[in-house]
Design a protein around this motif. Sequence first.
Motif, PDB file in Angstrom:
ATOM      1  N   LEU A  40       4.936  -1.141   0.967  1.00  0.00           N
ATOM      2  CA  LEU A  40       4.288  -0.891  -0.327  1.00  0.00           C
ATOM      3  C   LEU A  40       2.793  -0.637  -0.165  1.00  0.00           C
ATOM      4  O   LEU A  40       2.211   0.135  -0.915  1.00  0.00           O
ATOM      5  CB  LEU A  40       4.498  -2.068  -1.279  1.00  0.00           C
ATOM      6  CG  LEU A  40       5.858  -2.179  -1.938  1.00  0.00           C
ATOM      7  CD1 LEU A  40       5.928  -3.439  -2.792  1.00  0.00           C
ATOM      8  CD2 LEU A  40       6.159  -0.955  -2.769  1.00  0.00           C
ATOM      9  N   ARG A  41       2.179  -1.301   0.807  1.00  0.00           N
ATOM     10  CA  ARG A  41       0.745  -1.076   1.046  1.00  0.00           C
ATOM     11  C   ARG A  41       0.500   0.376   1.462  1.00  0.00           C
ATOM     12  O   ARG A  41      -0.439   1.005   1.004  1.00  0.00           O
ATOM     13  CB  ARG A  41       0.189  -2.033   2.093  1.00  0.00           C
ATOM     14  CG  ARG A  41      -1.324  -1.864   2.276  1.00  0.00           C
ATOM     15  CD  ARG A  41      -1.938  -2.922   3.167  1.00  0.00           C
ATOM     16  NE  ARG A  41      -1.946  -4.226   2.575  1.00  0.00           N
ATOM     17  CZ  ARG A  41      -2.893  -4.696   1.750  1.00  0.00           C
ATOM     18  NH1 ARG A  41      -3.909  -3.925   1.426  1.00  0.00           N
ATOM     19  NH2 ARG A  41      -2.832  -5.904   1.265  1.00  0.00           N
ATOM     20  N   ALA A  42       1.383   0.903   2.304  1.00  0.00           N
ATOM     21  CA  ALA A  42       1.241   2.295   2.732  1.00  0.00           C
ATOM     22  C   ALA A  42       1.392   3.245   1.540  1.00  0.00           C
ATOM     23  O   ALA A  42       0.636   4.215   1.407  1.00  0.00           O
ATOM     24  CB  ALA A  42       2.272   2.624   3.810  1.00  0.00           C
ATOM     25  N   GLN A  46      -1.636   5.698   0.001  1.00  0.00           N
ATOM     26  CA  GLN A  46      -1.415   7.132  -0.197  1.00  0.00           C
ATOM     27  C   GLN A  46      -1.673   7.514  -1.651  1.00  0.00           C
ATOM     28  O   GLN A  46      -2.383   8.486  -1.925  1.00  0.00           O
ATOM     29  CB  GLN A  46       0.007   7.507   0.203  1.00  0.00           C
ATOM     30  CG  GLN A  46       0.293   8.992   0.013  1.00  0.00           C
ATOM     31  CD  GLN A  46       1.721   9.346   0.368  1.00  0.00           C
ATOM     32  OE1 GLN A  46       2.572   8.481   0.542  1.00  0.00           O
ATOM     33  NE2 GLN A  46       1.989  10.629   0.458  1.00  0.00           N
ATOM     34  N   ARG A  47      -1.113   6.757  -2.580  1.00  0.00           N
ATOM     35  CA  ARG A  47      -1.296   7.074  -4.005  1.00  0.00           C
ATOM     36  C   ARG A  47      -2.752   6.937  -4.430  1.00  0.00           C
ATOM     37  O   ARG A  47      -3.225   7.677  -5.283  1.00  0.00           O
ATOM     38  CB  ARG A  47      -0.445   6.143  -4.871  1.00  0.00           C
ATOM     39  CG  ARG A  47       1.030   6.458  -4.835  1.00  0.00           C
ATOM     40  CD  ARG A  47       1.799   5.621  -5.808  1.00  0.00           C
ATOM     41  NE  ARG A  47       1.546   6.056  -7.176  1.00  0.00           N
ATOM     42  CZ  ARG A  47       1.874   5.340  -8.242  1.00  0.00           C
ATOM     43  NH1 ARG A  47       2.454   4.161  -8.105  1.00  0.00           N
ATOM     44  NH2 ARG A  47       1.614   5.806  -9.456  1.00  0.00           N
ATOM     45  N   ARG A  52      -7.677   0.882  -0.104  1.00  0.00           N
ATOM     46  CA  ARG A  52      -6.946  -0.129   0.656  1.00  0.00           C
ATOM     47  C   ARG A  52      -7.006  -1.529   0.051  1.00  0.00           C
ATOM     48  O   ARG A  52      -6.278  -2.408   0.458  1.00  0.00           O
ATOM     49  CB  ARG A  52      -7.486  -0.193   2.088  1.00  0.00           C
ATOM     50  CG  ARG A  52      -7.287   1.091   2.839  1.00  0.00           C
ATOM     51  CD  ARG A  52      -7.705   0.974   4.302  1.00  0.00           C
ATOM     52  NE  ARG A  52      -7.341   2.165   5.034  1.00  0.00           N
ATOM     53  CZ  ARG A  52      -6.127   2.422   5.513  1.00  0.00           C
ATOM     54  NH1 ARG A  52      -5.163   1.571   5.319  1.00  0.00           N
ATOM     55  NH2 ARG A  52      -5.892   3.534   6.167  1.00  0.00           N
ATOM     56  N   THR A  53      -7.904  -1.738  -0.897  1.00  0.00           N
ATOM     57  CA  THR A  53      -8.043  -3.068  -1.478  1.00  0.00           C
ATOM     58  C   THR A  53      -7.161  -3.203  -2.718  1.00  0.00           C
ATOM     59  O   THR A  53      -6.803  -2.213  -3.354  1.00  0.00           O
ATOM     60  CB  THR A  53      -9.506  -3.338  -1.878  1.00  0.00           C
ATOM     61  OG1 THR A  53      -9.907  -2.356  -2.838  1.00  0.00           O
ATOM     62  CG2 THR A  53     -10.418  -3.303  -0.669  1.00  0.00           C
ATOM     63  N   HIS A  63      -4.893   7.491 -11.450  1.00  0.00           N
ATOM     64  CA  HIS A  63      -5.377   6.362 -10.655  1.00  0.00           C
ATOM     65  C   HIS A  63      -6.642   5.832 -11.308  1.00  0.00           C
ATOM     66  O   HIS A  63      -7.668   6.509 -11.341  1.00  0.00           O
ATOM     67  CB  HIS A  63      -5.646   6.811  -9.221  1.00  0.00           C
ATOM     68  CG  HIS A  63      -6.195   5.725  -8.358  1.00  0.00           C
ATOM     69  ND1 HIS A  63      -7.297   5.909  -7.570  1.00  0.00           N
ATOM     70  CD2 HIS A  63      -5.800   4.443  -8.181  1.00  0.00           C
ATOM     71  CE1 HIS A  63      -7.547   4.774  -6.921  1.00  0.00           C
ATOM     72  NE2 HIS A  63      -6.658   3.875  -7.281  1.00  0.00           N
ATOM     73  N   VAL A  64      -6.557   4.619 -11.837  1.00  0.00           N
ATOM     74  CA  VAL A  64      -7.699   3.998 -12.510  1.00  0.00           C
ATOM     75  C   VAL A  64      -8.679   3.437 -11.492  1.00  0.00           C
ATOM     76  O   VAL A  64      -9.888   3.518 -11.656  1.00  0.00           O
ATOM     77  CB  VAL A  64      -7.215   2.883 -13.468  1.00  0.00           C
ATOM     78  CG1 VAL A  64      -8.379   2.073 -14.005  1.00  0.00           C
ATOM     79  CG2 VAL A  64      -6.399   3.483 -14.603  1.00  0.00           C
TER      80      VAL A  64
END
Length: 85
Positions: A40-42, A46-47, A52-53, A63-64
Amino acid sequence: MKQVEIYTSPLCGYCHAAKRLLSKKGVAFVEHDVSRDPSLRAVMVQRAKGGRTVPQIFVGETHVGGSDDLHALDHAGKLDALLKD
């Protein structure tokens, strides 16, 4: 109302703050715990175009950003409009 997704981890204070704001506004959201599923982190990175945080917050396909970004949108009076279909 658009679907809201938030990528989180359990010990993240910013994640809790973002979820509190959404809950206070009566906004349902789908939570993805990246600490329990590394894949899910990957997907999140990507999204989020490299973000990364946690949290990483999405309203529909928009993407907010993180908690500070979400709160800034709300403070500016722009969050409610973004949430509408």
